[in-house]
Design a protein around this motif. Structure first.
Motif, short mmCIF file in Angstrom:
data_model
loop_
_atom_site.label_atom_id
_atom_site.label_comp_id
_atom_site.label_asym_id
_atom_site.label_seq_id
_atom_site.Cartn_x
_atom_site.Cartn_y
_atom_site.Cartn_z
N ALA A 45 -40.02 32.66 26.86
CA ALA A 45 -39.78 31.89 25.65
C ALA A 45 -40.54 32.51 24.49
O ALA A 45 -41.58 33.14 24.70
CB ALA A 45 -40.20 30.43 25.83
N THR A 95 -37.01 29.23 17.86
CA THR A 95 -37.38 29.55 19.25
C THR A 95 -36.20 30.14 20.00
O THR A 95 -35.03 29.99 19.61
CB THR A 95 -37.86 28.29 19.98
OG1 THR A 95 -36.79 27.34 20.05
CG2 THR A 95 -39.05 27.66 19.29
N THR A 96 -36.53 30.79 21.09
CA THR A 96 -35.53 31.29 22.03
C THR A 96 -36.12 31.20 23.43
O THR A 96 -37.34 31.29 23.60
CB THR A 96 -35.12 32.74 21.70
OG1 THR A 96 -34.07 33.13 22.59
CG2 THR A 96 -36.29 33.70 21.89
N VAL A 97 -35.26 30.97 24.43
CA VAL A 97 -35.73 30.90 25.81
C VAL A 97 -34.78 31.70 26.69
O VAL A 97 -33.61 31.90 26.37
CB VAL A 97 -35.82 29.45 26.34
CG1 VAL A 97 -36.87 28.65 25.56
CG2 VAL A 97 -34.48 28.76 26.30
N ASP A 144 -32.25 32.38 29.59
CA ASP A 144 -31.13 31.53 30.01
C ASP A 144 -31.47 30.68 31.23
O ASP A 144 -31.09 29.50 31.31
CB ASP A 144 -29.90 32.37 30.32
CG ASP A 144 -29.20 32.82 29.04
OD1 ASP A 144 -28.32 33.70 29.14
OD2 ASP A 144 -29.52 32.30 27.96
N SER A 145 -32.20 31.24 32.18
CA SER A 145 -32.46 30.53 33.42
C SER A 145 -33.44 29.36 33.25
O SER A 145 -33.57 28.53 34.16
CB SER A 145 -33.01 31.49 34.49
OG SER A 145 -34.24 32.04 34.06
N LYS A 179 -33.37 27.57 30.19
CA LYS A 179 -32.83 26.77 29.10
C LYS A 179 -32.67 25.32 29.51
O LYS A 179 -32.28 25.04 30.64
CB LYS A 179 -31.47 27.35 28.68
CG LYS A 179 -30.93 26.79 27.39
CD LYS A 179 -29.62 27.49 27.02
CE LYS A 179 -29.07 26.92 25.73
NZ LYS A 179 -27.78 27.55 25.36
N ASP A 180 -33.01 24.42 28.62
CA ASP A 180 -32.96 22.96 28.84
C ASP A 180 -34.05 22.48 29.77
O ASP A 180 -34.12 21.27 30.08
CB ASP A 180 -31.60 22.52 29.39
CG ASP A 180 -30.47 22.80 28.42
OD1 ASP A 180 -29.35 23.10 28.89
OD2 ASP A 180 -30.70 22.74 27.19
N ARG A 181 -34.92 23.39 30.25
CA ARG A 181 -36.04 22.98 31.10
C ARG A 181 -37.40 23.32 30.48
O ARG A 181 -38.36 22.57 30.65
CB ARG A 181 -35.94 23.64 32.49
CG ARG A 181 -34.68 23.29 33.25
CD ARG A 181 -34.74 23.79 34.68
NE ARG A 181 -34.82 25.25 34.78
CZ ARG A 181 -35.82 25.90 35.37
NH1 ARG A 181 -36.83 25.25 35.90
NH2 ARG A 181 -35.80 27.22 35.43
N THR A 205 -39.77 24.36 27.08
CA THR A 205 -39.85 24.25 25.62
C THR A 205 -41.14 24.89 25.14
O THR A 205 -42.22 24.57 25.62
CB THR A 205 -39.83 22.77 25.18
OG1 THR A 205 -38.66 22.14 25.69
CG2 THR A 205 -39.84 22.68 23.66
#
Length: 125
Positions: free
Chosen positions: A49, A57-59, A61-62, A64-66, A68
């Protein structure tokens, strides 16, 4: 001299949560771009991240949504909130600081100059 110190790692069960912190000394992170990286056993270090000087921000893919990423400029601290941890998430997690302001978050390792020593994350089933 710039120092980055990570904390918050530990062992959790699958589905659990951890919050990693990275306290920075020697420089203000108000306009800094920063990132979290991890090195899993037998694999190269990867960017998980990142946050730029403007809060974008960027994270990975694996995660993402988990996961922050966030900065607390008042505490000069970078955080990584990790929820719904999976067996693929364990590793040594590092925080890193980009020298100078940056527009656009990046998970590219070469963009970061200062690094912490890492904090270990373990996930058990």
């Amino acid at each position: 001299q710039v120092h980055l110190v990570e904390s918050g790692g530990g062992s959790v069960q699958t589905g659990g949560s951890l919050t990693l912190s990275c306290v920075v000394s020697g420089v203000s992170i108000d306009t800094a771009a920063m990132g979290w990286f991890r090195q899993r056993p037998g694999q190269q270090r990867e960017g998980v991240a990142a946050i730029d000087s403007f809060g974008s921000t960027t994270v990975l893919d694996s995660v993402k949504d988990r996961f922050t990423i966030s900065k607390d400029n008042g505490k000069n601290t970078l955080s990584l909130q990790m929820n719904s941890l999976k067996p693929g998430d364990p590793g040594l997690y590092y925080c890193a600081l980009h020298f100078g302001a940056r527009f656009g978050p990046t998970r590219r390792e070469s963009e970061y100059r200062d690094w912490g020593q890492g904090t270990q994350v373990t996930v058990s089933s």
